[in-house]
Design a protein around this motif. Structure first.
Motif, PDB file in Angstrom:
ATOM      1  N   THR A  48      74.891 -83.073  36.969  1.00  0.00           N
ATOM      2  CA  THR A  48      74.911 -84.532  36.513  1.00  0.00           C
ATOM      3  C   THR A  48      75.835 -84.831  35.407  1.00  0.00           C
ATOM      4  O   THR A  48      76.260 -83.699  34.679  1.00  0.00           O
ATOM      5  CB  THR A  48      73.554 -84.984  36.070  1.00  0.00           C
ATOM      6  OG1 THR A  48      73.161 -84.055  35.146  1.00  0.00           O
ATOM      7  CG2 THR A  48      72.454 -84.911  37.383  1.00  0.00           C
ATOM      8  N   ARG A  49      75.969 -85.907  34.961  1.00  0.00           N
ATOM      9  CA  ARG A  49      76.855 -86.194  33.702  1.00  0.00           C
ATOM     10  C   ARG A  49      76.446 -85.696  32.518  1.00  0.00           C
ATOM     11  O   ARG A  49      76.958 -85.131  31.809  1.00  0.00           O
ATOM     12  CB  ARG A  49      77.155 -87.528  33.554  1.00  0.00           C
ATOM     13  CG  ARG A  49      78.223 -88.212  34.469  1.00  0.00           C
ATOM     14  CD  ARG A  49      78.615 -89.896  34.068  1.00  0.00           C
ATOM     15  NE  ARG A  49      79.574 -90.206  34.815  1.00  0.00           N
ATOM     16  CZ  ARG A  49      80.776 -90.466  34.832  1.00  0.00           C
ATOM     17  NH1 ARG A  49      81.168 -89.859  33.716  1.00  0.00           N
ATOM     18  NH2 ARG A  49      81.662 -91.032  35.578  1.00  0.00           N
ATOM     19  N   LEU A  52      76.689 -81.872  32.658  1.00  0.00           N
ATOM     20  CA  LEU A  52      78.408 -81.599  32.446  1.00  0.00           C
ATOM     21  C   LEU A  52      78.432 -81.870  30.866  1.00  0.00           C
ATOM     22  O   LEU A  52      79.305 -80.839  30.326  1.00  0.00           O
ATOM     23  CB  LEU A  52      79.198 -82.542  33.285  1.00  0.00           C
ATOM     24  CG  LEU A  52      80.854 -82.086  33.139  1.00  0.00           C
ATOM     25  CD1 LEU A  52      80.992 -80.955  33.353  1.00  0.00           C
ATOM     26  CD2 LEU A  52      81.494 -83.510  33.776  1.00  0.00           C
ATOM     27  N   ALA A  53      77.962 -82.792  30.265  1.00  0.00           N
ATOM     28  CA  ALA A  53      78.276 -83.101  28.783  1.00  0.00           C
ATOM     29  C   ALA A  53      77.471 -81.847  28.108  1.00  0.00           C
ATOM     30  O   ALA A  53      78.158 -81.184  26.888  1.00  0.00           O
ATOM     31  CB  ALA A  53      77.301 -84.362  28.330  1.00  0.00           C
TER      32      ALA A  53
END
Length: 95
Positions: A48-49, A52-53
């Motif tokens: 997911t974003r 990833l962050a």
């Protein structure tokens, strides 16, 4: 046959005790069905974003300084052409 031994006692314990199946229900299952019921066939969650962050924060891109021959921008891997296909905007920064 691959020669791998099947752990029947372990499978029976998992089916009867862990899953709470009746013996007839256990023996009626196919190996694939038992594998799914035990959760051994679960795929990894998609990236997911947010994840990833987290990874980007934990493993930031290396920055080269002027004394390293760098520009102060993230050091790209060899062969990374960047551009639109690489997820970069026209100025070379992230979109």
């Amino acid at each position: 046959m691959s020669g791998a031994r099947i752990d029947w006692p372990g499978l029976v314990r998992a089916g009867l005790h862990r899953l709470g199946l009746a013996p007839g229900a256990f023996w009626a299952l196919t190996p694939v069905e038992l594998k799914i019921m035990l959760g051994a066939d679960q795929a990894a969650a998609p990236l997911t974003r947010a994840r990833l962050a987290e990874l980007a924060a934990a493993f930031p891109d290396a920055m080269k300084g002027a004394d390293d021959g760098g520009t102060g921008k993230p050091d790209r891997a060899a062969g990374d052409a960047g551009g639109a296909a690489g997820g970069l905007g026209p100025d070379g920064d992230g979109l």
